[in-house]
Design a protein around this motif. Structure first.
Motif, PDB file in Angstrom:
ATOM      1  N   PHE A  91       0.824  -1.203   0.000  1.00 16.71           N
ATOM      2  CA  PHE A  91       0.000   0.000   0.000  1.00 16.71           C
ATOM      3  C   PHE A  91       0.859   1.254   0.000  1.00 16.71           C
ATOM      4  O   PHE A  91       1.758   1.396   0.830  1.00 16.71           O
ATOM      5  CB  PHE A  91      -0.909  -0.016   1.223  1.00 16.71           C
ATOM      6  N   ASP A  92       0.575   2.153  -0.924  1.00 18.51           N
ATOM      7  CA  ASP A  92       1.253   3.443  -0.993  1.00 18.51           C
ATOM      8  C   ASP A  92       0.635   4.355   0.064  1.00 18.51           C
ATOM      9  O   ASP A  92      -0.545   4.715  -0.036  1.00 18.51           O
ATOM     10  CB  ASP A  92       1.065   4.034  -2.393  1.00 18.51           C
ATOM     11  N   GLN A  93       1.407   4.731   1.076  1.00 22.04           N
ATOM     12  CA  GLN A  93       0.842   5.494   2.184  1.00 22.04           C
ATOM     13  C   GLN A  93       0.296   6.852   1.757  1.00 22.04           C
ATOM     14  O   GLN A  93      -0.549   7.428   2.430  1.00 22.04           O
ATOM     15  CB  GLN A  93       1.875   5.684   3.302  1.00 22.04           C
ATOM     16  N   SER A 100      -3.400   6.816   1.755  1.00 18.06           N
ATOM     17  CA  SER A 100      -4.162   6.693   2.996  1.00 18.06           C
ATOM     18  C   SER A 100      -5.015   7.943   3.180  1.00 18.06           C
ATOM     19  O   SER A 100      -4.531   9.070   3.052  1.00 18.06           O
ATOM     20  CB  SER A 100      -3.218   6.536   4.190  1.00 18.06           C
ATOM     21  N   TYR A 124       3.633  -0.247   4.314  1.00 21.18           N
ATOM     22  CA  TYR A 124       3.466   0.870   3.396  1.00 21.18           C
ATOM     23  C   TYR A 124       4.724   1.036   2.545  1.00 21.18           C
ATOM     24  O   TYR A 124       5.849   0.963   3.058  1.00 21.18           O
ATOM     25  CB  TYR A 124       3.226   2.169   4.168  1.00 21.18           C
ATOM     26  N   ILE A 139       6.830   4.667   2.448  1.00 15.53           N
ATOM     27  CA  ILE A 139       6.397   5.283   3.694  1.00 15.53           C
ATOM     28  C   ILE A 139       6.346   6.790   3.446  1.00 15.53           C
ATOM     29  O   ILE A 139       7.209   7.339   2.781  1.00 15.53           O
ATOM     30  CB  ILE A 139       7.399   4.963   4.822  1.00 15.53           C
ATOM     31  N   ASN A 175      -0.059  -1.933   7.831  1.00 11.91           N
ATOM     32  CA  ASN A 175      -1.468  -2.218   8.066  1.00 11.91           C
ATOM     33  C   ASN A 175      -1.632  -3.012   9.362  1.00 11.91           C
ATOM     34  O   ASN A 175      -1.318  -4.205   9.425  1.00 11.91           O
ATOM     35  CB  ASN A 175      -2.027  -3.017   6.875  1.00 11.91           C
ATOM     36  N   GLN A 214      -6.699  -1.131  -1.233  1.00  5.68           N
ATOM     37  CA  GLN A 214      -5.665  -2.121  -1.516  1.00  5.68           C
ATOM     38  C   GLN A 214      -6.362  -3.371  -2.027  1.00  5.68           C
ATOM     39  O   GLN A 214      -6.807  -4.218  -1.261  1.00  5.68           O
ATOM     40  CB  GLN A 214      -4.835  -2.435  -0.270  1.00  5.68           C
TER      41      GLN A 214
END
Length: 470
Positions: free
Chosen positions: A64-66, A69, A206, A209, A289, A383
């Motif tokens: 996941f690319d932070q 978020s 992430y 980050i 996560n 995601q």
């Protein structure tokens, strides 16, 4: 966690018992489940798995690319300036003329100040005393423990990447089991309610980050201080009576208090591990996560509302983690507790969600299905490639701005969210071996008992007149 005022709890328990035994059909279902004996005990403890228990499509799933978020995006002015079309597209989806994430943050910040303009002293749950409780609970976190870590800011305070107090000689554990035992015992001493240990898994980290405060991007290979091999996951129970007051400032006080506690405890445990000669970094909502790592560490299952459900606590938990290079340790296996099957038949959290952010799908899916989820300008944060219920975090976050604080109505409404009474544990046990029709009965019984739907003002009154047992 100790129970509340005995008279308050006794009244609630006796009322629950009376209603419980009046439901003969449900009682029969529970009795039938009870006849399973050892099998129920097995299921209550969870069915162990050798691999991650949720179906995953590795051809789709990526770290996941932070920057995607919703929390990091909401406090990053740079990201909002970079993608102005997201506000426009989301406003269209909501059917409102204007929407901005910055306006939500301004609302949340204004309510965090000791400002009479934010108080409503005529409404229980939003009075000066309620807001004071809410923000005093998070004061130590925001001042020095780990500022902005709730929104994913890394390497702050107790979450420092500096390897402080790193011993030059490594403590030699006698076995992996010995290492696990000592780590878990230390974590419980510091204040964790549950502890699980699992492998570092790049799928749940992430990448990159992102620090939403400084707009700095970090990589695991070039910037993180070591190669993590193990992740220790800590779960903290939130106060039952405070959560019942959702969505008031009192419920947010319980959430904030556990954010503060989890940062302190994770920092203590990371320091403990470093003093044994192993590198360690504490983490809250940053780095990875928490729900996925909690599932991998055997603490619980993912729920319809996107939270973690832990047996006995329900979704009334907050989680933290510690990354370490210690790998001579016994790893916990992920476990299934029958929670996802229950969520398929319940939908209570989705029905109660004030922003319609929670999926009403009958079954979990491998990608978002909510309206607009096929538009990248709206659904940039998901995601994909994990079989779960996908919810619209942006709608949830918008309600935060409307309310002036977080929500947790979905946690309040969840039938797994109960005080620790024996008849609730009996129901939890039956949930693990029953399905479909009985799950629906359990949900209706939960409403009948009065759990999860108490009026906010009544719940606030009950919270403030009760005391911890000494």
């Amino acid at each position: 966690m100790e129970s509340r005022n005995p008279s308050t709890n006794d009244d609630l328990q006796n009322e629950g018992r009376r209603k419980f035994f009046k439901l003969s059909a449900i009682g029969a279902g529970v009795a039938a489940a009870g006849a399973a004996g050892g099998f129920i005990s097995y299921r209550v403890n969870g069915v162990p798995h050798d691999t991650f228990p949720v179906e995953i499509d590795d051809t789709v799933l990526t770290p996941f690319d932070q920057r995607n978020s919703v929390f990091s995006y909401a406090i990053s002015q740079k990201l909002q300036e970079q993608y102005p079309e997201r506000n426009t597209a989301f406003a269209e989806e909501l059917g409102i003329p204007v929407f901005t994430f910055s306006s939500i943050m301004k609302s949340l910040i204004s309510h965090s100040q000791p400002n009479p303009a934010a108080w409503d002293n005529n409404t229980l749950g939003y009075r000066q005393i309620d807001w004071a409780l809410c923000h005093a609970a998070v004061g130590p976190l925001d001042r020095y423990l780990a500022p902005k870590s709730k929104f994913g800011s890394p390497a702050t305070g107790e979450h420092t990447w500096d390897q402080l107090n790193l011993a030059t000689e490594k403590w030699q554990f006698s076995s992996p089991e010995d290492a696990s035992q000592h780590i878990k015992r230390a974590a419980c001493l510091f204040g964790a309610d549950r502890v699980g240990i699992t492998h570092n898994d790049p799928r749940w980290n992430y990448s990159p980050i992102f620090d939403p405060i400084t707009s700095t991007e970090y990589s695991w290979d070039d910037d993180f201080p070591f190669v993590p091999k193990t992740v220790i996951v800590l779960a903290f129970e939130m106060d039952y009576e405070a959560i019942r007051t959702a969505p008031s400032a009192v419920s947010a006080a319980s959430v904030n208090n556990e954010y503060t506690e989890m940062s302190l405890v994770a920092g203590q445990l990371a320091d403990f591990i470093r003093r044994l000669g192993y590198k360690a970094v504490a983490s809250g909502n940053d780095l990875g996560n928490n729900v996925a790592y909690s599932i991998a560490a055997g603490l619980g299952e993912g729920a319809r509302n996107g939270t973690l459900i832990v047996p006995n606590f329900g979704s009334r938990v907050r989680t933290a983690k510690i990354y370490t290079d210690l790998d001579v340790v016994e790893y916990d296996k992920p476990r299934s507790f029958g929670i996802m099957e229950f969520c398929e038949n319940c939908k209570r959290c989705a029905e109660q969600c004030p922003s319609d952010a929670i999926s009403m799908d009958d079954k979990p899916s491998m990608a978002p299905t909510y309206p607009g989820s096929d538009r990248i300008d709206i659904a940039w944060h998901g995601q994909k490639g994990i079989k779960k219920f996908y919810n619209d975090a942006k709608k949830c976050f918008k309600y935060w701005g409307d309310n002036g604080i977080g929500c947790v109505i979905c946690i309040k409404a969840c039938p797994w969210n109960k005080p620790d009474f024996w008849h609730h544990r009996l129901i939890d046990a039956s949930n693990t071996v029953t399905s479909g029709f009985v799950h629906k009965l359990m949900t209706e019984a939960d409403i009948l008992f009065g759990y999860g739907n108490m009026e906010v003002e009544k719940a606030v009154e009950k919270f403030w007149v009760s005391d911890k047992e000494k």
